[in-house]
Scaffold this motif. Structure first.
Motif, PDB file in Angstrom:
ATOM      1  N   LEU A  65      56.736  12.312  52.731  1.00  0.00           N
ATOM      2  CA  LEU A  65      56.214  13.198  53.671  1.00  0.00           C
ATOM      3  C   LEU A  65      57.361  14.037  54.182  1.00  0.00           C
ATOM      4  N   GLY A  66      57.250  15.305  54.478  1.00  0.00           N
ATOM      5  CA  GLY A  66      58.232  16.300  54.902  1.00  0.00           C
ATOM      6  C   GLY A  66      58.593  16.109  56.196  1.00  0.00           C
ATOM      7  N   ASN A  67      59.375  16.658  56.542  1.00  0.00           N
ATOM      8  CA  ASN A  67      60.201  16.416  57.819  1.00  0.00           C
ATOM      9  C   ASN A  67      60.016  17.917  58.654  1.00  0.00           C
ATOM     10  N   ALA A  68      58.991  18.268  59.662  1.00  0.00           N
ATOM     11  CA  ALA A  68      58.736  19.621  59.842  1.00  0.00           C
ATOM     12  C   ALA A  68      60.130  20.168  60.677  1.00  0.00           C
ATOM     13  N   ALA A  69      60.924  19.400  61.390  1.00  0.00           N
ATOM     14  CA  ALA A  69      61.941  19.623  62.185  1.00  0.00           C
ATOM     15  C   ALA A  69      62.826  20.319  61.294  1.00  0.00           C
ATOM     16  N   VAL A  70      63.036  20.399  59.976  1.00  0.00           N
ATOM     17  CA  VAL A  70      63.688  20.888  58.950  1.00  0.00           C
ATOM     18  C   VAL A  70      63.009  21.664  58.145  1.00  0.00           C
ATOM     19  N   CYS A  71      61.967  22.120  58.229  1.00  0.00           N
ATOM     20  CA  CYS A  71      60.921  22.916  57.477  1.00  0.00           C
ATOM     21  C   CYS A  71      60.764  22.371  56.251  1.00  0.00           C
ATOM     22  N   GLN A  72      60.581  21.010  56.013  1.00  0.00           N
ATOM     23  CA  GLN A  72      60.692  20.536  54.695  1.00  0.00           C
ATOM     24  C   GLN A  72      59.243  20.073  54.447  1.00  0.00           C
ATOM     25  N   PRO A  73      58.627  20.527  53.506  1.00  0.00           N
ATOM     26  CA  PRO A  73      57.071  20.227  53.160  1.00  0.00           C
ATOM     27  C   PRO A  73      57.155  18.981  52.676  1.00  0.00           C
ATOM     28  N   ASP A  74      55.714  18.254  52.295  1.00  0.00           N
ATOM     29  CA  ASP A  74      55.466  17.049  51.792  1.00  0.00           C
ATOM     30  C   ASP A  74      55.687  17.111  50.319  1.00  0.00           C
ATOM     31  N   SER A  75      56.366  16.246  49.435  1.00  0.00           N
ATOM     32  CA  SER A  75      56.464  16.309  48.128  1.00  0.00           C
ATOM     33  C   SER A  75      54.925  16.207  47.305  1.00  0.00           C
ATOM     34  N   ARG A  76      55.095  16.826  45.965  1.00  0.00           N
ATOM     35  CA  ARG A  76      53.982  16.404  45.357  1.00  0.00           C
ATOM     36  C   ARG A  76      53.687  14.784  45.225  1.00  0.00           C
ATOM     37  N   PHE A  77      52.377  14.532  44.927  1.00  0.00           N
ATOM     38  CA  PHE A  77      52.080  12.936  44.653  1.00  0.00           C
ATOM     39  C   PHE A  77      52.779  12.678  43.352  1.00  0.00           C
ATOM     40  N   SER A  78      53.295  11.397  43.155  1.00  0.00           N
ATOM     41  CA  SER A  78      53.952  10.858  41.883  1.00  0.00           C
ATOM     42  C   SER A  78      52.928  10.977  40.924  1.00  0.00           C
ATOM     43  N   ASP A  79      53.312  10.793  39.718  1.00  0.00           N
ATOM     44  CA  ASP A  79      52.324  10.749  38.644  1.00  0.00           C
ATOM     45  C   ASP A  79      51.431   9.390  38.999  1.00  0.00           C
ATOM     46  N   ILE A  80      49.955   9.256  38.576  1.00  0.00           N
ATOM     47  CA  ILE A  80      49.218   8.156  38.705  1.00  0.00           C
ATOM     48  C   ILE A  80      49.649   6.947  38.207  1.00  0.00           C
ATOM     49  N   LEU A  81      49.768   5.773  38.999  1.00  0.00           N
ATOM     50  CA  LEU A  81      49.832   4.492  38.226  1.00  0.00           C
ATOM     51  C   LEU A  81      48.813   3.537  38.326  1.00  0.00           C
ATOM     52  N   PRO A  82      48.299   3.571  37.032  1.00  0.00           N
ATOM     53  CA  PRO A  82      47.036   2.688  36.792  1.00  0.00           C
ATOM     54  C   PRO A  82      47.527   1.197  36.856  1.00  0.00           C
ATOM     55  N   VAL A  83      46.742   0.421  37.740  1.00  0.00           N
ATOM     56  CA  VAL A  83      46.871  -1.085  37.675  1.00  0.00           C
ATOM     57  C   VAL A  83      45.741  -1.895  37.581  1.00  0.00           C
ATOM     58  N   THR A  84      45.459  -2.528  36.669  1.00  0.00           N
ATOM     59  CA  THR A  84      44.487  -3.657  36.650  1.00  0.00           C
ATOM     60  C   THR A  84      45.057  -5.098  36.917  1.00  0.00           C
ATOM     61  N   THR A  85      44.309  -5.681  37.805  1.00  0.00           N
ATOM     62  CA  THR A  85      44.570  -7.146  38.281  1.00  0.00           C
ATOM     63  C   THR A  85      44.979  -7.863  36.881  1.00  0.00           C
ATOM     64  N   GLY A  86      46.334  -7.852  36.522  1.00  0.00           N
ATOM     65  CA  GLY A  86      46.480  -8.664  35.292  1.00  0.00           C
ATOM     66  C   GLY A  86      47.707  -7.558  34.527  1.00  0.00           C
ATOM     67  N   GLY A  87      47.783  -6.191  34.687  1.00  0.00           N
ATOM     68  CA  GLY A  87      48.719  -5.343  34.276  1.00  0.00           C
ATOM     69  C   GLY A  87      48.973  -4.260  34.901  1.00  0.00           C
ATOM     70  N   ALA A  88      50.168  -3.262  34.382  1.00  0.00           N
ATOM     71  CA  ALA A  88      50.481  -2.136  35.135  1.00  0.00           C
ATOM     72  C   ALA A  88      51.313  -1.308  34.282  1.00  0.00           C
ATOM     73  N   GLY A  89      51.749  -0.221  34.673  1.00  0.00           N
ATOM     74  CA  GLY A  89      52.435   1.072  33.854  1.00  0.00           C
ATOM     75  C   GLY A  89      52.889   1.947  34.877  1.00  0.00           C
ATOM     76  N   SER A  90      53.923   2.810  34.511  1.00  0.00           N
ATOM     77  CA  SER A  90      54.450   3.920  35.142  1.00  0.00           C
ATOM     78  C   SER A  90      54.730   5.115  34.269  1.00  0.00           C
ATOM     79  N   ALA A  91      54.845   6.269  35.177  1.00  0.00           N
ATOM     80  CA  ALA A  91      55.074   7.446  34.524  1.00  0.00           C
ATOM     81  C   ALA A  91      55.791   8.646  35.543  1.00  0.00           C
ATOM     82  N   PRO A  92      57.178   8.681  35.486  1.00  0.00           N
ATOM     83  CA  PRO A  92      57.798   9.597  36.563  1.00  0.00           C
ATOM     84  C   PRO A  92      57.316  11.111  36.453  1.00  0.00           C
ATOM     85  N   ARG A  93      57.431  11.698  37.670  1.00  0.00           N
ATOM     86  CA  ARG A  93      57.348  13.069  37.566  1.00  0.00           C
ATOM     87  C   ARG A  93      58.744  13.926  38.125  1.00  0.00           C
ATOM     88  N   SER A  94      59.202  15.017  37.828  1.00  0.00           N
ATOM     89  CA  SER A  94      60.182  15.538  38.310  1.00  0.00           C
ATOM     90  C   SER A  94      60.180  15.959  39.760  1.00  0.00           C
TER      91      SER A  94
END
Length: 107
Positions: A65-94
């Motif tokens: 979440l950006g900081n309005a005091a220094v004119c910093q906007p919110d970042s984009r959301f990370s890539d989606i992390l799918p989780v099924t109770t019993g598994g997980a995965g990940s994928a970063p975004r620059s």
């Protein structure tokens, strides 16, 4: 992990921002929208989601979440992390939180 005793999902990510106000964690389900489940302080790199159900697929994402005091906007959301109770995965975004991962806890 044994899905019979699933009680929570531990999420973690790498904080790639500086000067953020905090982090927003959202959870959705396939075919449905997202809702914010946590707003965390600056520097946070993990969240324990204790609102999960057994045998259910979830989609998680996080953003700084950006900081309005220094004119910093919110970042984009990370890539989606799918989780099924019993598994997980990940994928970063620059430019957004990366190394987003999940650990499913069982009783």
């Amino acid at each position: 992990a044994d899905p019979v005793g699933i009680t929570s999902v531990q999420l973690s990510w790498q904080d790639n921002s500086s000067g953020e106000k905090g982090f927003e964690v959202q959870r959705g389900e396939p075919g449905k929208g997202y809702r914010t489940i946590a707003r965390l302080p600056a520097g946070a790199e993990s969240f324990l989601d204790e609102g999960v159900s057994r045998f259910t697929s979830y989609l998680y994402r996080v953003r700084a979440l950006g900081n309005a005091a220094v004119c910093q906007p919110d970042s984009r959301f990370s890539d989606i992390l799918p989780v099924t109770t019993g598994g997980a995965g990940s994928a970063p975004r620059s430019g957004t939180p990366s190394r987003f991962s999940a650990f499913i806890r069982a009783k």
